[in-house]
Enzyme design. Structure first.
Site, PDB file in Angstrom:
ATOM      1  CG  ASP A  25      -0.269  -0.299   2.507  1.00 36.11           C
ATOM      2  OD1 ASP A  25       0.819  -0.906   2.500  1.00 36.11           O
ATOM      3  OD2 ASP A  25      -0.794   0.082   3.560  1.00 36.11           O
TER       4      ASP A  25
ATOM      5  CG  ASP B 284       1.818  -7.724   5.699  1.00 32.96           C
ATOM      6  OD1 ASP B 284       2.547  -8.718   5.847  1.00 32.96           O
ATOM      7  OD2 ASP B 284       2.132  -6.590   6.095  1.00 32.96           O
TER       8      ASP B 284
ATOM      9  CE1 TYR C 289       8.119 -27.761  26.170  1.00 35.72           C
ATOM     10  CE2 TYR C 289       8.278 -29.259  24.295  1.00 35.72           C
ATOM     11  CZ  TYR C 289       8.830 -28.683  25.426  1.00 35.72           C
ATOM     12  OH  TYR C 289      10.093 -29.028  25.810  1.00 35.72           O
TER      13      TYR C 289
ATOM     14  NE  ARG D  61       4.156  -2.789   8.679  1.00 34.82           N
ATOM     15  CZ  ARG D  61       4.684  -2.872   7.469  1.00 34.82           C
ATOM     16  NH1 ARG D  61       3.907  -2.963   6.418  1.00 34.82           N
ATOM     17  NH2 ARG D  61       5.975  -2.869   7.305  1.00 34.82           N
TER      18      ARG D  61
ATOM     19  NE  ARG E 125      10.034 -10.318   4.520  1.00 35.74           N
ATOM     20  CZ  ARG E 125      10.481  -9.203   5.107  1.00 35.74           C
ATOM     21  NH1 ARG E 125       9.636  -8.409   5.707  1.00 35.74           N
ATOM     22  NH2 ARG E 125      11.742  -8.899   5.117  1.00 35.74           N
TER      23      ARG E 125
END
Ligand code: FBP
Length: 700
Positions: free
Chosen positions: A200, A228, A272, A281, A571
């Site tokens: 963006d 994202d 666990y 983000r 990523r």
């Protein structure tokens, strides 16, 4: 003279079999590089043109009209293919061009295929056309650092992840000086067009550059990139023009594969809780997709928390004819209670383990943290504006930063000088752990974004969770349920009457549960004995039978966690077939927009959610998408970020299945294993699950 061991190893390295297995490129990678993604039908034609589609409209901000006078009236254009065109059109289409391309922001799988698509399209139209790659992101444009992209480079990186070919960076071209350097670079290179591949913020930059370079006739085209998934475009009537940015699917699949492996490991050694923070983000799109891909026991969606209303508090206030505004929105404390509730309920069903997914930006949706982030953004931005130096250089250590904040609060209190930081803020801020204070004060990126990936979100939340679990343990509520069969076996081995012991130990109704829950009043060996005596199971002078003590000890929970962060790994992963095909076609779309004279447009593919045969390459005007947002303490025109729509089908499905996936019952977990990404297997999924669920035609 090399010794015999060195000679031996040198010989070994020359062995063809060894050479094959230790080579940089294995067979799978070699096949990937050779693979040519499918092209949309329009790109099979020798010429492409554009067809304006005024059906899609946008609500235009008046400030955008002022700032983008030459590109604000752009409309959505569909790419169309032609077999032949008239000579002048052909000459225009085929002219030799100089095209620059830059990656901006974080890497996303598929970026190399945008270059490959642009390169293949441009070279097939005119082999004389040159494609230049700006190095290290927008800095490459500002400082005129570029390389000419060759066919060998393109072939080396086809279908391969990362942005290795030309690298990337996060610099924003946001000052007159940087803008003029960028302009000089483009002019000095005789560029016809510049392609900006970014999220963006980078597409916002693309619009500003398009306006700036308009009179010079240099076209600027954006390409929607970001793992994202928060760069999605709809028109003002809700028509989907870009369902998802590229890179999202590959990153989500990569995270999901690894988290699914944790589901398998965790439910095998049953000791666990795996806490998985996933990138994204602010928006929780990746967490939502991971939930759909893995069915992890708990996934929190930030946007859902922001929507939270404490109905009990609201009802209580309503009885007094008032409104309790504190009942709206989630607090950190409340979130930790929700998490504990799930953990305790699973434990009571014998599962003191599990897998939890937290989006990295979850804190943005927590009331008190959001206020801190906004206030600190403003304070840091104001400081930097007034001083020659910057906040972080002037206050390099945490104590200095805290002292500065204290001074602001004091000035407001004593001198009545306006400050958004008051004594209450300061008191609340002092109460949070130092590592988190440090996180909240961290340097913002050049677009003013808060660096969520560097804050230990999970540590903040899990700290509160552990505290509250300890309280619940002391209150005897957090207990591990004991499987009835096991209880009966131990009673038999110990020659004890199970019915009598069960009555003394537990309140569970036999008929209702496979698991026996030790009474809340039993929280120590001492209280265990008291209850056994009270229930007539033993006498006061008796020792607790070892079998009973064994059962009791098994019911004491030990809360152990393993924390994981999934972000940079996904990523950098290789693109899925979906992303490889999507990006290759985006590259072709970018070229079609350039060859047909467009600027200030974002290359996109409509109907991604309907599958490849329905894909339609289009150009979306960027300037009309701008709106005001707080950045660095100021309102700025930026492209709107899409967050998870809590009314979407994908979210509703996750919400509806939340209880099933938590599996806080005696039955099995419901994990889904998406498996590793495969490239050459036709059974590989063709799009993100979120997209498939949100497609409008689901009910057809
Ligand atoms: P982009 O929006 O630039 O694609 O980057 C997204 C992202 O990967 C986020 O998920 C993450 O918060 C951030 O980048 C990490 O940034 P950095 O690379 O600066 O650590």
């Amino acid at each position: 003279m090399p010794n015999s061991e060195e000679v031996q190893i040198q010989n070994l390295l020359q062995n063809p079999k060894v050479k094959q297995v230790i080579g940089d490129v294995n067979d799978i990678l070699a096949a990937r590089k050779k693979y040519m993604p499918r092209k949309c039908d329009v790109f099979m034609q020798p010429f492409t043109g554009l067809s304006a589609n005024p059906h899609y409209t946008f609500k235009i901000n008046t400030e955008s009209q002022k700032q983008f006078p030459d590109i604000i009236h752009n409309v959505v254009k569909a790419v169309v293919g032609f077999d032949t065109v008239d000579d002048p059109t052909a000459a225009k289409f085929k002219k030799k061009r100089n095209i620059g391309i830059v990656f901006s922001g974080g890497p996303a799988p598929g970026g190399h295929n945008v270059i490959a698509g642009l390169y293949d399209a441009a070279k097939s139209v005119n082999p004389e056309t040159q494609i230049f790659g700006f190095l290290l992101g927008p800095d490459g444009i500002i400082e005129n650092e570029h390389i000419e992209i060759t066919g060998e480079m393109v072939d080396h990186y086809r279908n391969v992840g990362g942005f290795g070919m030309i690298k990337t960076g996060r610099t924003k071209i946001d000052t007159p000086k940087k803008m003029s350097s960028a302009k000089n670079t483009c002019k000095s290179m005789n560029l016809d067009a510049l392609v900006i591949v970014g999220g963006d913020d980078s597409n916002t930059n693309a619009a500003f550059l398009a306006q700036e370079l308009y009179l010079d006739g240099i076209q600027v085209i954006g390409v929607p990139k970001t793992i994202d998934g928060d760069l999605q475009v709809k028109d003002e009537n809700g028509h989907v023009l870009c369902a998802i940015s590229f890179g999202f699917h590959s990153a989500a699949r990569s995270f999901a594969n690894q988290i699914s492996n944790l589901c398998s490991d965790g439910s095998s050694d049953v000791k666990y809780w795996h806490i998985c923070k996933v990138m994204g983000r602010v928006a929780s799109h990746l967490a939502l997709e991971v939930a759909l891909q893995t069915h992890a026991n708990m996934t929190f969606i930030g946007e859902d928390l922001a929507d939270y209303m404490d109905r009990e508090r609201l009802a209580a206030a309503e009885k007094n004819n008032s409104v309790d505004y504190n009942a709206y929105g989630m607090t950190l404390r409340h979130l930790s209670r929700l998490i504990c509730d799930g953990i305790v309920r699973r434990a009571r069903n014998g599962k003191n383990y599990g897998v939890m997914v937290l989006p990295e930006g979850i804190l943005e949706f927590i009331n008190e943290i959001q206020v801190f982030i906004i206030k600190l953004n403003t304070i840091i931005a104001e400081y930097n504006e007034v001083h020659d130096t910057d906040f972080h250089s002037d206050f390099p250590v945490l104590d200095d930063k805290l002292e500065y904040l204290r001074r602001l609060a004091r000035r407001l209190r004593e001198d009545r000088v306006f400050s958004i930081w008051n004594t209450r803020d300061d008191d609340l801020f002092s109460a949070i752990p130092a590592f988190f204070q440090e996180g909240l004060l961290m340097e913002r990126d050049s677009h003013g974004n808060f660096p969520f990936s560097q804050v230990e979100t999970e540590k903040v939340i899990m700290g509160l969770v552990e505290d509250y679990l300890n309280t619940l343990k002391e209150q005897g509520i957090y207990k591990v349920g004991i499987h009835r069969e096991y209880f009966l076996k131990i009673m038999k081995e110990s020659n004890l009457d199970p019915e009598r012991i069960e009555k003394a130990l537990s309140k569970t109704e036999k008929a209702f549960s496979e698991y026996l829950i030790i009474k809340e009043s039993i929280i120590s060996v001492k209280t265990l004995k008291q209850e056994l005596v009270k229930g007539g199971a033993i006498r006061d002078m008796d020792e607790i039978p070892p079998g009973i003590e064994k059962i009791y000890k098994k019911s004491i929970p030990n809360f152990k966690t393993q924390v994981h962060f999934y972000g940079y790994d996904g990523r950098g992963s290789d693109p899925t077939k979906f992303d490889a095909t999507y990006t290759y076609n985006l590259g072709h779309t970018a070229f079609s927009l350039i060859a047909n004279g467009e600027t200030g447009q974002m290359a996109a593919i409509k109907n991604l959610e309907k599958g490849f045969p329905s894909w339609e390459p289009i150009g979306i005007p960027i300037a009309p998408l701008m709106h005001f947002e707080e950045r660095k303490g100021k309102l700025q025109l930026v492209l709107e970020r899409s967050v998870v729509d809590v009314t979407s089908t994908a979210f509703k499905v996750v919400k509806a299945l939340r209880e099933e996936w938590l599996a806080a019952n005696p039955g099995p977990d419901h994990f889904r294993n998406p498996g590793p990404v495969t490239f050459f297997d036709d059974r590989e999924e063709t799009m993100p699950i979120t997209l498939m669920l949100n497609a409008n035609d689901l009910e057809d």
